[in-house]
Design a protein around this motif. Structure first.
Motif, PDB file in Angstrom:
ATOM      1  N   UNK A 597      34.562 -45.063  73.505  1.00  0.00           N
ATOM      2  CA  UNK A 597      33.129 -45.402  73.462  1.00  0.00           C
ATOM      3  C   UNK A 597      32.332 -44.530  74.436  1.00  0.00           C
ATOM      4  N   UNK A 598      32.972 -44.203  75.558  1.00  0.00           N
ATOM      5  CA  UNK A 598      32.286 -43.308  76.498  1.00  0.00           C
ATOM      6  C   UNK A 598      31.918 -41.981  75.840  1.00  0.00           C
ATOM      7  N   UNK A 599      32.816 -41.512  74.979  1.00  0.00           N
ATOM      8  CA  UNK A 599      32.516 -40.259  74.279  1.00  0.00           C
ATOM      9  C   UNK A 599      31.286 -40.409  73.370  1.00  0.00           C
ATOM     10  N   UNK A 600      31.175 -41.549  72.725  1.00  0.00           N
ATOM     11  CA  UNK A 600      30.010 -41.792  71.881  1.00  0.00           C
ATOM     12  C   UNK A 600      28.733 -41.879  72.726  1.00  0.00           C
ATOM     13  N   UNK A 651      31.424 -55.917  74.643  1.00  0.00           N
ATOM     14  CA  UNK A 651      31.051 -56.187  76.038  1.00  0.00           C
ATOM     15  C   UNK A 651      30.854 -54.878  76.794  1.00  0.00           C
ATOM     16  N   UNK A 652      31.735 -53.914  76.513  1.00  0.00           N
ATOM     17  CA  UNK A 652      31.598 -52.615  77.167  1.00  0.00           C
ATOM     18  C   UNK A 652      30.302 -51.928  76.722  1.00  0.00           C
ATOM     19  N   UNK A 653      29.989 -52.021  75.419  1.00  0.00           N
ATOM     20  CA  UNK A 653      28.738 -51.438  74.921  1.00  0.00           C
ATOM     21  C   UNK A 653      27.542 -52.103  75.585  1.00  0.00           C
ATOM     22  N   UNK A 654      27.611 -53.450  75.670  1.00  0.00           N
ATOM     23  CA  UNK A 654      26.505 -54.171  76.295  1.00  0.00           C
ATOM     24  C   UNK A 654      26.373 -53.769  77.754  1.00  0.00           C
ATOM     25  N   UNK A 655      27.492 -53.602  78.449  1.00  0.00           N
ATOM     26  CA  UNK A 655      27.431 -53.190  79.856  1.00  0.00           C
ATOM     27  C   UNK A 655      26.846 -51.792  79.988  1.00  0.00           C
ATOM     28  N   UNK A 656      27.222 -50.905  79.065  1.00  0.00           N
ATOM     29  CA  UNK A 656      26.688 -49.543  79.126  1.00  0.00           C
ATOM     30  C   UNK A 656      25.167 -49.540  78.903  1.00  0.00           C
ATOM     31  N   UNK A 680      18.664 -50.928  68.953  1.00  0.00           N
ATOM     32  CA  UNK A 680      20.120 -50.653  68.829  1.00  0.00           C
ATOM     33  C   UNK A 680      20.929 -51.947  68.870  1.00  0.00           C
ATOM     34  N   UNK A 681      20.518 -52.870  69.708  1.00  0.00           N
ATOM     35  CA  UNK A 681      21.230 -54.161  69.787  1.00  0.00           C
ATOM     36  C   UNK A 681      21.081 -54.911  68.485  1.00  0.00           C
ATOM     37  N   UNK A 682      19.877 -54.870  67.923  1.00  0.00           N
ATOM     38  CA  UNK A 682      19.676 -55.534  66.635  1.00  0.00           C
ATOM     39  C   UNK A 682      20.615 -54.961  65.581  1.00  0.00           C
ATOM     40  N   UNK A 683      20.779 -53.633  65.596  1.00  0.00           N
ATOM     41  CA  UNK A 683      21.677 -52.987  64.624  1.00  0.00           C
ATOM     42  C   UNK A 683      23.119 -53.450  64.814  1.00  0.00           C
TER      43      UNK A 683
END
Length: 778
Positions: A597-600, A651-656, A680-683
Motif C-alpha cells: 500500500x505504501x507503494x500505491x 486501517x492502514x489506509x485510514x491511518x495514511x 476518496x473515503x466515500x469511494x
C-alpha cells in the motif's frame, strides 16, 4: 573255698570195712584182697593214712586184749587165737606193705595226674587268654574297618554315613576293648576325623557354590523367558478384555486370573539344580553344633559372588545377561531360604538384595551418564522391567528399582524431547509453505487422516471429498503430527509395565507443550520473518489453525487414553502459543499488504492546495482496491482471517490518510484537499459494499468525522462537552488541532482578506481545542 573236714573212722566203720574184705568173716575161705583197692584209694584221696593206721593199730590192740582175756580163760583157744592173730598179723603186715606200695603207686600216679591237671588248667587259661585276645583283635579290626570305611565314605561323598559311623564308635557299649589304650587313642582321634568330614563337606559345598554361580545366568534366563511368556499371554488377554487394560502383570487381577503352568526353573528338561551338597553340609554342621560358622561362611561366600556379578564399568550391551545372572542368583537364594528352615534368614537375603540393587542402579546411572540416545534408555528399562517382574514373582521388593526407573524415565523424556525438538525444527525449516499436501489414493487419504488430529466435522468433510484431494495443510503439519504420535508412543513405551506415577502425565504435558510451543510454534514464527509472499503466510496460517485444533483433539484423545489406564488429565497450553503465532501471521499479512500500500500512496500525488474540489476519487485508489481485493480474496484462509486482512489494510489506509491531514509531512492544506480525502473515503466505502464487507467502513469513522468538523464549520459544536461525547467520540483533539493549524497556515499565506480572516479563525479554533483538552487523547 573252706578246707574239707577229714573223715573220722569209728570202730564200727573199721569193722564194716574189714568185713567188706572178709577178714573177719569166718565163713569166707579167701582173703578177698581186691576189696582193699577202693578203701585204700579213698584213704589216700582223704590223706588219712596215718589216722587209719592208728585206728587199725587200736583195733589190733583191742583185739589183743580180747585175745589175752580169752586166753586167760581158755588157753587153748588162746593159743589157737594167737596163731590166728599171727596169721592176721602177717596178713596185716602184707596188707600194710600192699597199702604202702599201693599208696606209693597212687601217690606217683596222682602226682602225675596233678601235674597234668595243672598243665591242663594252665592250658585252659592260656586258651581263654588267646580267645580273649582274638576277640579283642577282632573288635579292633572291626573298629579299624569302620574307621577305614569312614575315609572311603568321605571320598564317596557319604558324609552323613561317615559321621554316623564315628558316632557309633564313640557310643559303643563298654567291653574289654573299651579299656585298651588302642581304643582310647582311637577315641582321641575322632575329633580329627570329624574335622576331616567337616572339611570335605565344606569343600563339596564350595564346589557347589561355584557350580551354581556358573548356572545362575541360565536359571535367570529361563525365569525371564517364563515371565516374558506370561506377560505375552496377559497382554493378549488384556487386549481382548477392556476391563483388564488397567492391570499389569503381577497385579491382583492378573494373579487371580493367571493360569499357572508347572514350570520349575530349577528342575526342568533343560536344567536340574541339585541342592544336595548344601543340604548335606547343613546337616553335618548341625550335627557338629557348628551351623553358625556355616551360616557366616555361606553369607560371606554369597556376598563375594554377588560382588563379582557386576563389572566396573558396566557395559550396557551385557545388561540383559547380567540381570539374568542376578535373577538366577536370587531365585537360588529364594529356594534355599524356603527349603533350609532357619539356616538362611530373610534379613541375610535382603542385605544381599539391597546391596546388589544399589550397585546395579549406580552402575547403570554411571554408564548412562553421557548417553544421548533415548533408545538406549528404553533398552535398559526393558531389561530392568523383565528383571523386576521376574523377581517380584519370588517376593523380592522392587520399590527401589521402580524409583530408579522413574529417574531414568525423566532423563529419557528429556533426551526424547531433545531428539524430537531437532526433528520438528527441521520439519518446519524444510517446508516451503508453498505447496499444500496431496493424496492421490484412498490408501494415502486413510493414512493421512489416521495420522493428523482434526475435529470430526472437518474429518467427515475431507473423507467425503474422495481422491485425488489437496489438503488445506502443508507437509509440515502432517509430519509434525506423525512425529508427535511417534513421540507419544515412545514416551508411553517406557512407562509400559512400570508402576504408574502421578508425575508421568505432567511430564508428558510439559514435554508436548515444550515441543509444540518452542519447536513448532516459535519455529513457525521465525519462518514468518523470512516469508515474503502472502501465499506462504496464508499456508502458515492454515497450518497454525490446524495445529491449534490438533492441540485440543490431542489433549482430548490423550485424556481418554489415560483415563482407561487410571492416569491423570492431560492439559496442553500450546494452543495459546499457536494463537499468538497465528496473530503474528495475520499481522505479517497486514505488514506485507501495508508495504504494498505504501507503494500505491507514493503514486497518489495529492494536491494539498487545490483551487477546486474533485468529484471523483484519486486514480491510484482504483489500482489499490483492485490489487487488494484480488490478493486478499485469493488467499487460502478463512473468511474471518480475510476480514482481518481487509480490516488491517483499510486501517492502514485510514491511518495514511489521517496522517495526510494531521501529520507533520504536509505543512499546510486547504478545505478542498480535505474534501478530496473525503471523496476518496466515500469511494473506498462504496467498494467495501460492493465486495460485501460494509462493516469494515467503521475504520474510516475517525477520519470522516475529523474531516467533517472543519468542512462543516462545527468546531464550536465540538467544543461543547455533551456534543463531543455523543457525536465526536472518535475524534482525537490533537489531530483536529493539527488539521486546523494546517488550514490556518494555508489561509495566512493568502493575500485576500477573507482567506486571512478564515485563517485567523482556524488558528483560534486550533488554540481553543488545544486549551480545552490539554493532553487528552493525544
Amino acid at each position: 573255698m573252706p578246707p574239707r573236714r577229714r573223715q573220722q573212722f569209728t570202730q564200727e566203720h573199721i569193722d564194716q570195712q574189714l568185713q567188706q574184705i572178709h577178714l573177719l568173716d569166718p565163713s569166707s575161705s579167701s582173703e578177698n584182697l581186691e576189696q582193699l583197692g577202693p578203701i585204700i584209694k579213698q584213704i589216700h584221696a582223704n590223706r588219712q593214712q596215718e589216722a587209719y593206721l592208728r585206728t587199725v593199730q587200736g583195733l589190733i590192740d583191742s583185739k589183743d586184749a580180747e585175745i589175752e582175756k580169752i586166753c586167760s580163760e581158755n588157753y587153748q583157744d588162746f593159743i589157737s587165737s594167737v596163731s590166728t592173730l599171727f596169721m592176721v598179723k602177717s596178713y596185716t603186715d602184707k596188707m600194710k606193705e600192699s597199702i604202702a606200695s599201693l599208696d606209693e603207686s597212687v601217690a606217683r600216679i596222682g602226682g602225675g595226674l596233678v601235674e597234668k591237671k595243672r598243665a591242663l588248667l594252665q592250658t585252659k587259661k592260656t586258651a581263654a587268654n588267646l580267645d580273649e585276645a582274638i576277640d579283642t583283635l577282632q573288635a579292633c579290626l572291626r573298629v579299624l574297618d569302620v574307621v577305614d570305611r569312614v575315609g572311603e565314605m568321605v571320598k564317596a561323598g557319604r558324609y552323613w554315613s561317615a559321621l554316623r559311623s564315628l558316632e557309633d564308635i564313640q557310643n559303643m557299649p563298654s567291653t574289654s576293648l573299651s579299656q585298651t589304650a588302642f581304643f582310647q587313642h582311637l577315641l582321641s582321634s575322632l575329633p580329627s576325623l570329624r574335622s576331616q568330614i567337616k572339611d570335605a563337606v565344606t569343600a563339596s559345598m564350595k564346589h557347589w557354590l561355584l557350580d551354581i554361580r556358573n548356572i545362575s545366568t541360565e536359571v535367570g534366563r529361563l525365569a525371564v523367558e517364563s515371565m516374558d511368556s506370561r506377560t505375552r499371554r496377559w497382554r493378549s488377554k488384556r487386549e481382548k478384555d477392556p476391563l483388564l487394560r488397567m492391570s499389569r502383570v503381577g497385579s491382583a487381577v492378573e494373579l487371580i486370573t493367571y493360569e499357572k503352568t508347572e514350570f520349575n526353573v530349577l528342575n526342568n528338561d533343560k536344567l536340574q539344580v541339585d541342592f544336595k551338597p548344601l543340604f548335606e553340609c547343613i546337616h553335618i554342621y548341625t550335627s557338629l553344633d557348628s551351623l553358625t560358622d556355616l551360616q557366616k561362611s555361606y553369607q560371606a561366600d554369597r556376598k563375594a559372588q554377588s560382588d563379582l556379578i557386576l563389572p566396573t564399568p558396566l557395559p550396557l550391551a551385557s545388561l540383559p545377561a547380567l540381570t539374568q545372572e542376578i535373577s538366577g542368583f536370587f531365585i537360588l537364594e529364594s529356594h534355599v531360604l524356603e527349603t533350609t528352615g532357619t539356616f538362611r534368614s530373610q534379613r541375610d537375603v535382603e542385605e544381599l538384595w539391597d546391596a546388589l540393587v544399589a550397585r546395579l542402579s549406580s552402575a547403570i546411572e554411571d554408564a548412562l551418564h553421557n548417553e544421548k540416545d533415548p533408545e538406549v534408555f528404553l533398552r535398559v528399562k526393558e531389561s530392568l522391567l523383565s528383571f523386576i517382574m521376574t523377581l517380584e514373582s519370588y517376593s523380592f521388593p522392587a520399590a527401589a528399582l521402580h524409583k530408579f526407573i522413574l529417574v531414568l524415565f525423566e532423563k529419557y523424556a528429556l533426551l526424547l524431547e531433545s531428539q524430537f525438538s531437532q526433528r520438528f525444527e527441521m520439519i518446519v525449516r524444510q517446508d516451503d509453505h508453498n505447496t499444500p499436501m496431496q493424496a492421490e489414493s484412498t490408501t494415502d487419504l486413510s493414512s493421512v487422516l489416521d495420522t493428523v488430529w482434526l475435529n470430526e466435522n472437518e474429518r467427515r468433510e475431507i473423507s467425503g471429498l474422495g481422491v485425488p484431494q489437496i489438503f488445506p495443510w502443508s507437509q509440515s503439519f502432517f509430519l509434525s503430527c506423525q512425529d508427535i504420535r511417534t513421540f507419544i508412543q515412545k514416551f508411553y513405551a517406557f512407562v509400559e509395565g512400570v508402576s504408574q506415577h502421578r508425575d508421568i502425565d505432567e511430564i508428558l504435558s510439559k514435554s508436548l507443550d515444550s515441543l509444540l510451543i518452542r519447536n513448532i510454534s516459535e519455529s513457525i514464527g521465525q519462518r514468518l520473518v523470512s516469508s515474503s509472499t502472502l501465499t506462504q503466510i496464508a499456508q502458515i496460517i492454515t497450518n497454525l489453525e490446524h495445529f491449534q485444533a490438533a492441540c485440543s483433539e490431542l489433549q482430548r484423545s490423550l485424556t481418554n487414553l489415560r483415563s482407561t489406564q487410571r492416569g491423570g488429565i492431560i492439559r496442553l497450553s500450546a494452543s495459546s502459543s499457536f494463537q499468538k503465532t497465528l496473530g503474528r501471521s495475520l499481522g505479517r499479512i497486514a505488514g506485507l499488504i501495508s508495504s504494498k500500500l505504501d507503494q500505491f500512496f507514493e503514486l497518489s500525488e495529492y494536491d494539498w492546495t487545490p483551487y477546486t474540489r474533485e468529484t471523483s476519487p484519486s486514480m491510484y485508489l482504483y489500482e489499490l482496491v483492485n490489487w487488494l481485493t484480488t490478493v486478499v480474496d485469493s488467499l487460502p484462509i478463512k473468511e474471518s482471517y480475510k476480514d482481518e486482512a481487509y480490516k488491517g489494510a483499510l486501517t492502514y489506509i485510514a491511518d495514511c490518510l489521517m496522517n495526510f491531514l494531521s501529520g507533520r509531512d504536509i505543512p499546510m492544506m486547504n478545505e478542498n484537499a480535505v474534501s478530496n480525502i473525503v471523496i476518496d473515503v466515500d469511494f473506498l466505502e462504496e467498494e467495501l459494499k460492493r465486495i460485501g464487507r460494509p462493516h469494515l467502513a467503521s475504520v474510516f469513522t475517525e477520519l470522516r468525522t475529523t474531516a467533517s468538523i472543519p468542512l462543516n464549520n462545527t468546531v464550536q459544536e465540538y467544543l461543547i462537552p455533551a456534543n463531543r461525547q455523543s457525536s465526536y467520540a472518535t475524534v482525537k483533539p490533537k489531530r483536529l488541532q493539527a488539521l486546523l493549524d494546517k488550514l490556518a497556515r494555508y489561509g495566512s499565506q493568502q493575500r485576500d482578506a477573507a482567506s486571512r480572516d478564515q485563517a485567523e479563525k482556524r488558528r483560534k479554533e486550533a488554540d481553543a481545542v488545544g486549551r480545552v483538552f490539554p493532553g487528552e487523547n493525544r
